[in-house]
Design a protein around this motif. Structure first.
Motif, PDB file in Angstrom:
ATOM      1  N   GLU A  74       4.767 -13.237  -7.336  1.00  0.00           N
ATOM      2  CA  GLU A  74       4.514 -12.513  -8.480  1.00  0.00           C
ATOM      3  C   GLU A  74       3.755 -11.789  -9.179  1.00  0.00           C
ATOM      4  N   ALA A  75       2.864 -12.718  -9.841  1.00  0.00           N
ATOM      5  CA  ALA A  75       1.325 -11.929 -10.430  1.00  0.00           C
ATOM      6  C   ALA A  75       0.767 -11.783  -9.928  1.00  0.00           C
ATOM      7  N   GLN A  76       0.497 -11.680  -9.218  1.00  0.00           N
ATOM      8  CA  GLN A  76      -0.567 -11.028  -7.428  1.00  0.00           C
ATOM      9  C   GLN A  76       0.147  -9.997  -7.334  1.00  0.00           C
ATOM     10  N   ALA A  77       1.376  -9.838  -7.412  1.00  0.00           N
ATOM     11  CA  ALA A  77       1.531  -8.505  -6.513  1.00  0.00           C
ATOM     12  C   ALA A  77       1.813  -7.419  -7.655  1.00  0.00           C
ATOM     13  N   ALA A  78       2.558  -8.272  -8.827  1.00  0.00           N
ATOM     14  CA  ALA A  78       2.089  -6.913  -9.977  1.00  0.00           C
ATOM     15  C   ALA A  78       1.214  -6.833 -10.473  1.00  0.00           C
ATOM     16  N   THR A  79       0.227  -6.993 -10.397  1.00  0.00           N
ATOM     17  CA  THR A  79      -1.583  -6.688 -10.389  1.00  0.00           C
ATOM     18  C   THR A  79      -1.693  -5.808  -9.272  1.00  0.00           C
ATOM     19  N   VAL A  80      -1.156  -6.124  -8.076  1.00  0.00           N
ATOM     20  CA  VAL A  80      -1.741  -5.390  -7.589  1.00  0.00           C
ATOM     21  C   VAL A  80      -1.423  -4.032  -6.471  1.00  0.00           C
ATOM     22  N   LEU A  81       0.233  -4.776  -7.111  1.00  0.00           N
ATOM     23  CA  LEU A  81       0.961  -3.053  -7.071  1.00  0.00           C
ATOM     24  C   LEU A  81       0.711  -2.320  -8.525  1.00  0.00           C
ATOM     25  N   ASP A  82       0.352  -2.272  -9.486  1.00  0.00           N
ATOM     26  CA  ASP A  82       0.079  -1.236 -10.609  1.00  0.00           C
ATOM     27  C   ASP A  82      -1.331  -0.592  -9.900  1.00  0.00           C
ATOM     28  N   PHE A  83      -1.858  -1.162  -9.534  1.00  0.00           N
ATOM     29  CA  PHE A  83      -3.531  -0.818  -8.639  1.00  0.00           C
ATOM     30  C   PHE A  83      -3.451   0.544  -7.579  1.00  0.00           C
ATOM     31  N   LEU A  84      -2.458  -0.190  -6.958  1.00  0.00           N
ATOM     32  CA  LEU A  84      -1.663   0.947  -5.583  1.00  0.00           C
ATOM     33  C   LEU A  84      -1.017   1.500  -6.381  1.00  0.00           C
ATOM     34  N   LEU A  85       0.015   1.991  -7.163  1.00  0.00           N
ATOM     35  CA  LEU A  85       0.769   3.204  -7.839  1.00  0.00           C
ATOM     36  C   LEU A  85      -0.585   3.977  -7.485  1.00  0.00           C
ATOM     37  N   ASN A  86      -1.318   3.598  -8.492  1.00  0.00           N
ATOM     38  CA  ASN A  86      -1.962   4.815  -9.112  1.00  0.00           C
ATOM     39  C   ASN A  86      -3.176   5.350  -7.730  1.00  0.00           C
ATOM     40  N   PHE A  87      -3.628   4.522  -7.289  1.00  0.00           N
ATOM     41  CA  PHE A  87      -4.582   4.444  -6.074  1.00  0.00           C
ATOM     42  C   PHE A  87      -3.500   5.717  -5.078  1.00  0.00           C
ATOM     43  N   ILE A  88      -2.817   5.229  -4.730  1.00  0.00           N
ATOM     44  CA  ILE A  88      -1.846   6.418  -4.130  1.00  0.00           C
ATOM     45  C   ILE A  88      -1.492   8.171  -4.264  1.00  0.00           C
ATOM     46  N   HIS A  89      -1.279   7.902  -6.013  1.00  0.00           N
ATOM     47  CA  HIS A  89      -0.850   8.922  -6.394  1.00  0.00           C
ATOM     48  C   HIS A  89      -2.080  10.015  -7.123  1.00  0.00           C
ATOM     49  N   GLU A  90      -3.154   9.207  -7.292  1.00  0.00           N
ATOM     50  CA  GLU A  90      -4.374  10.002  -7.163  1.00  0.00           C
ATOM     51  C   GLU A  90      -5.874  10.737  -5.646  1.00  0.00           C
ATOM     52  N   GLU A  91      -5.180   9.354  -5.142  1.00  0.00           N
ATOM     53  CA  GLU A  91      -6.358   9.443  -3.796  1.00  0.00           C
ATOM     54  C   GLU A  91      -5.186   9.456  -2.559  1.00  0.00           C
ATOM     55  N   LEU A  92      -4.423   9.767  -2.770  1.00  0.00           N
ATOM     56  CA  LEU A  92      -3.952  10.030  -1.530  1.00  0.00           C
ATOM     57  C   LEU A  92      -2.755  11.126  -1.260  1.00  0.00           C
ATOM     58  N   ARG A  93      -1.723  10.850  -2.613  1.00  0.00           N
ATOM     59  CA  ARG A  93      -0.643  11.832  -2.638  1.00  0.00           C
ATOM     60  C   ARG A  93      -1.498  13.277  -2.749  1.00  0.00           C
ATOM     61  N   PRO A  94      -2.531  13.526  -3.183  1.00  0.00           N
ATOM     62  CA  PRO A  94      -2.685  15.339  -3.449  1.00  0.00           C
ATOM     63  C   PRO A  94      -3.102  15.285  -1.844  1.00  0.00           C
ATOM     64  N   VAL A  95      -3.221  14.840  -0.839  1.00  0.00           N
ATOM     65  CA  VAL A  95      -3.456  15.870   0.178  1.00  0.00           C
ATOM     66  C   VAL A  95      -2.319  15.800   1.578  1.00  0.00           C
ATOM     67  N   LEU A  96      -1.177  15.253   0.733  1.00  0.00           N
ATOM     68  CA  LEU A  96      -0.083  15.012   2.024  1.00  0.00           C
ATOM     69  C   LEU A  96       0.669  16.402   1.400  1.00  0.00           C
ATOM     70  N   SER A  97       1.824  16.793   2.775  1.00  0.00           N
ATOM     71  CA  SER A  97       2.303  17.832   2.404  1.00  0.00           C
ATOM     72  C   SER A  97       3.764  17.594   3.560  1.00  0.00           C
ATOM     73  N   SER A  98       3.837  17.628   4.447  1.00  0.00           N
ATOM     74  CA  SER A  98       5.792  17.509   4.932  1.00  0.00           C
ATOM     75  C   SER A  98       6.332  16.171   4.051  1.00  0.00           C
ATOM     76  N   GLU A  99       5.099  14.703   3.726  1.00  0.00           N
ATOM     77  CA  GLU A  99       6.024  13.736   3.818  1.00  0.00           C
ATOM     78  C   GLU A  99       6.003  13.986   2.272  1.00  0.00           C
ATOM     79  N   GLY A 100       5.161  14.343   1.030  1.00  0.00           N
ATOM     80  CA  GLY A 100       5.743  14.226  -0.045  1.00  0.00           C
ATOM     81  C   GLY A 100       6.946  13.830  -0.845  1.00  0.00           C
ATOM     82  N   PRO A 101       7.973  14.232  -0.432  1.00  0.00           N
ATOM     83  CA  PRO A 101       9.135  14.136  -1.604  1.00  0.00           C
ATOM     84  C   PRO A 101       9.303  12.631  -0.308  1.00  0.00           C
TER      85      PRO A 101
END
Length: 335
Positions: free
Chosen positions: A152-179
């Protein structure tokens, strides 16, 4: 008659449209897969009212690790497809299209994102990703007994990182799948809050047990919480992780990269090679200490023996020799 055979249709333009459409699909597929792995990981962790069995725990780790690897490499692919090869210098487009190649490791992906793409993934985040990868490898290849609290502790730390990573590095270039991505991220944020709440609740329950032990409590290499109490039988009060001996615990601490140095020194009190240099304790998290992992003696003020024997010299001794080397010299003089 095909579309390209129709009058007024430029065949070259039609081919370009197909290529662009195919590349967009390839760009998104890893993101969708990665987020699906994230949801699955937390589905497994939430089984049995937050007390999943061994099978659920195993798949929680496997799917969380898969999510990390897929999402990091999706960002590398966006930079250039060759960066996901173990050796980019030998990358071939045909092999990439077929998926027939050896890819870089997950930590290799982290380092390339930092060094080539110029992202800023911190050492703490890198360490959490590496720890998760080690747990996954142990489960896959060797079999592994793990604590749900540590996962659980590992998951919380890694997921915290991944959500920011997705938001900043992956989400901006997505189009039709954005929603879809936004909806999934909303659900994941809720689950992250639940995981963090579980971690906080358990730490709060342990405050009384850990009170007064801050000078000899270190970060656990398994769950990364400040709850590993040193002693004859050191154990983490958070994830209940316990190795057979203090030496195994010290070695695990070094392997996790939690100390400034990777060699153990001999303890003047218990005569064991169990002094960790550059460790950090709960009461002094911003400072390095040299501490024995079995008797918890603090040797920060001591210095290394001039004979480089691995021994320690007390701060009030004028010469630079440890007790063992002094005794050896005395024996030579009397022989």
């Amino acid at each position: 008659m095909t579309a390209t055979d129709q009058p007024g249709v430029d065949p070259t333009l039609e081919r370009k449209k197909r290529v662009v459409r195919r590349r967009r699909d390839m760009d998104f597929t890893p993101v969708r897969n990665g987020m699906d792995f994230l949801l699955s990981a937390f589905d497994h962790l939430s089984q049995r009212n937050g007390e999943p069995g061994a099978r659920d725990l195993k798949y929680a780790v496997l799917h969380l690790q898969a999510a990390v690897e897929v999402l990091l490499k999706a960002r590398l692919i966006r930079e250039h497809w060759s960066l996901v090869f173990s050796d980019p210098g030998k990358a071939k487009r045909g092999d990439y299209e077929k998926g027939s190649f050896n890819s870089c490791t997950v930590l290799g992906a982290v380092d390339r994102l930092n060094n080539i793409v110029a992202l800023q993934i911190t050492q703490e985040q890198r360490k959490a990703i590496g720890n998760l990868a080690d747990t996954r490898n142990a489960l896959t290849h060797l079999g592994h007994t793990g604590s749900v609290y540590a996962i659980e502790a590992q998951a919380a730390t890694v997921l915290d990182f991944l959500l920011n990573f997705i938001h900043e590095e992956l989400r901006p270039v997505l189009s039709s799948e954005g929603p879809y991505v936004e909806d999934t991220m909303g659900e994941l944020r809720t689950r992250l809050g639940q995981a963090k709440a579980l971690v906080s609740q358990r730490l709060n329950r342990l405050q009384g047990e850990l009170q007064g032990a801050g000078d000899y409590t270190v970060q656990c290499p398994e769950c990364q919480q400040w709850a590993l109490v040193l002693g004859d039988e050191p154990s983490c009060r958070f994830c209940l992780h316990q190795l057979d001996t203090a030496h195994e615990t010290a070695s695990s601490y070094l392997d996790a990269g939690l100390a400034s140095f990777d060699e153990l020194l001999i303890c003047p009190s218990c005569a064991e090679y169990l002094v960790v240099q550059g460790a950090t304790v709960a009461s002094k998290q911003s400072a390095n200490v040299d501490i024995c992992f079995v008797c918890a003696t603090d040797y920060t003020a001591w210095r290394l023996c001039d004979f480089q024997c691995g021994g320690l010299v007390p701060p009030d001794r004028e010469d630079g020799l440890c007790d063992g080397c002094w005794a050896g010299i005395a024996d030579e003089k009397h022989s």
